[in-house]
Motif scaffolding. Structure first.
Motif, PDB file in Angstrom:
ATOM      1  N   LYS A 149       8.828  11.501   4.603  1.00  3.40           N
ATOM      2  CA  LYS A 149       8.059  10.625   3.713  1.00  3.40           C
ATOM      3  C   LYS A 149       7.279   9.654   4.580  1.00  3.40           C
ATOM      4  O   LYS A 149       7.859   8.926   5.383  1.00  3.40           O
ATOM      5  CB  LYS A 149       8.990   9.837   2.789  1.00  3.40           C
ATOM      6  N   LYS A 150       5.978   9.677   4.412  1.00  9.59           N
ATOM      7  CA  LYS A 150       5.133   8.792   5.197  1.00  9.59           C
ATOM      8  C   LYS A 150       4.373   7.847   4.273  1.00  9.59           C
ATOM      9  O   LYS A 150       3.601   8.295   3.430  1.00  9.59           O
ATOM     10  CB  LYS A 150       4.144   9.586   6.056  1.00  9.59           C
ATOM     11  N   ARG A 151       4.588   6.572   4.443  1.00  2.00           N
ATOM     12  CA  ARG A 151       3.870   5.549   3.703  1.00  2.00           C
ATOM     13  C   ARG A 151       2.651   5.184   4.516  1.00  2.00           C
ATOM     14  O   ARG A 151       2.737   4.943   5.716  1.00  2.00           O
ATOM     15  CB  ARG A 151       4.789   4.350   3.523  1.00  2.00           C
ATOM     16  N   ARG A 152       1.502   5.210   3.872  1.00  2.39           N
ATOM     17  CA  ARG A 152       0.250   4.898   4.556  1.00  2.39           C
ATOM     18  C   ARG A 152      -0.316   3.594   4.030  1.00  2.39           C
ATOM     19  O   ARG A 152      -0.265   3.326   2.838  1.00  2.39           O
ATOM     20  CB  ARG A 152      -0.740   6.038   4.378  1.00  2.39           C
ATOM     21  N   ASP A 206       0.821  -1.209   0.000  1.00  4.87           N
ATOM     22  CA  ASP A 206       0.000   0.000   0.000  1.00  4.87           C
ATOM     23  C   ASP A 206       0.858   1.264   0.000  1.00  4.87           C
ATOM     24  O   ASP A 206       1.932   1.303   0.592  1.00  4.87           O
ATOM     25  CB  ASP A 206      -0.899   0.057   1.240  1.00  4.87           C
ATOM     26  N   ASP A 207       0.347   2.277  -0.664  1.00  3.61           N
ATOM     27  CA  ASP A 207       0.910   3.631  -0.593  1.00  3.61           C
ATOM     28  C   ASP A 207      -0.280   4.566  -0.796  1.00  3.61           C
ATOM     29  O   ASP A 207      -0.465   5.140  -1.858  1.00  3.61           O
ATOM     30  CB  ASP A 207       1.981   3.836  -1.659  1.00  3.61           C
ATOM     31  N   LEU A 208      -1.090   4.679   0.263  1.00  5.86           N
ATOM     32  CA  LEU A 208      -2.371   5.365   0.196  1.00  5.86           C
ATOM     33  C   LEU A 208      -2.258   6.838   0.553  1.00  5.86           C
ATOM     34  O   LEU A 208      -1.348   7.249   1.270  1.00  5.86           O
ATOM     35  CB  LEU A 208      -3.362   4.698   1.158  1.00  5.86           C
ATOM     36  N   ASP A 209      -3.212   7.628   0.069  1.00  5.35           N
ATOM     37  CA  ASP A 209      -3.282   9.034   0.481  1.00  5.35           C
ATOM     38  C   ASP A 209      -3.769   9.144   1.926  1.00  5.35           C
ATOM     39  O   ASP A 209      -3.332  10.006   2.679  1.00  5.35           O
ATOM     40  CB  ASP A 209      -4.237   9.822  -0.433  1.00  5.35           C
ATOM     41  N   GLN A 210      -4.683   8.281   2.298  1.00  3.74           N
ATOM     42  CA  GLN A 210      -5.227   8.216   3.654  1.00  3.74           C
ATOM     43  C   GLN A 210      -4.964   6.814   4.182  1.00  3.74           C
ATOM     44  O   GLN A 210      -5.017   5.857   3.439  1.00  3.74           O
ATOM     45  CB  GLN A 210      -6.737   8.462   3.633  1.00  3.74           C
ATOM     46  N   THR A 257      -3.436   0.325   4.560  1.00  6.97           N
ATOM     47  CA  THR A 257      -4.837   0.079   4.892  1.00  6.97           C
ATOM     48  C   THR A 257      -4.989  -0.163   6.384  1.00  6.97           C
ATOM     49  O   THR A 257      -4.213  -0.905   6.990  1.00  6.97           O
ATOM     50  CB  THR A 257      -5.349  -1.159   4.117  1.00  6.97           C
TER      51      THR A 257
END
Length: 145
Positions: free
Chosen positions: A52-55, A28-32, A57
């Motif tokens: 850098k923040k990887r988000r 995952d590399d989500l906006d939220q 699920t």
């Protein structure tokens, strides 16, 4: 005769760390989503980099099992050989966070301060102990089992 200060006792790490848990992989590399610590969020000196923040699920089961708590120590068990072993004390963050499978979360028991553990691991890292003892593959290495 021991070189330890008076009143100190030498014990195995497993006697004072109540949990050593690997994180989980996610593509995952989500906006939220839930912030997941990755290798690029920790520098060689044991400082966190939040540029850098990887988000990932949000999953209630993973959140509970993989949530970081103040006092935990992150140990980078899988990386390039020269970066295996970089470690840091987690003092909390502005939002809940989990961690990737490249890390082990070490949760010290009451007899061990996580700040001390992180500093000790960083000392071993700087001395090359983990680089010398890691198993190496093509572009990756790991320390431990």
């Amino acid at each position: 005769m021991s070189d330890l200060p008076k009143g100190w006792t030498e014990v195995a790490l497993g006697e004072v760390v109540v949990e050593a848990r690997p994180g989980f992989a996610s593509g995952d590399d989500l906006d939220q989503g839930l912030f997941q610590f990755r290798m690029n969020n920790l520098d060689r000196e044991g400082r966190f980099d939040f540029s850098k923040k990887r988000r990932v699920t949000f999953d209630p089961d993973k959140t509970e099992r993989f949530l970081l708590h103040p006092g935990d120590v992150l140990f980078n068990a899988t990386n390039s050989p020269e970066m295996v072993g970089k470690s840091a004390f987690f003092n909390g963050h502005e939002e809940p966070a989990v961690f990737s499978n490249h890390f082990l979360r070490l949760r010290p028991g009451p007899a061990l301060d996580g700040r001390y553990l992180a500093r000790w691991l960083q000392l071993l890292f700087r001395r090359g102990v983990f680089a010398a003892g890691c198993r190496k593959w093509v572009n990756q290495a790991t320390y431990g089992k």
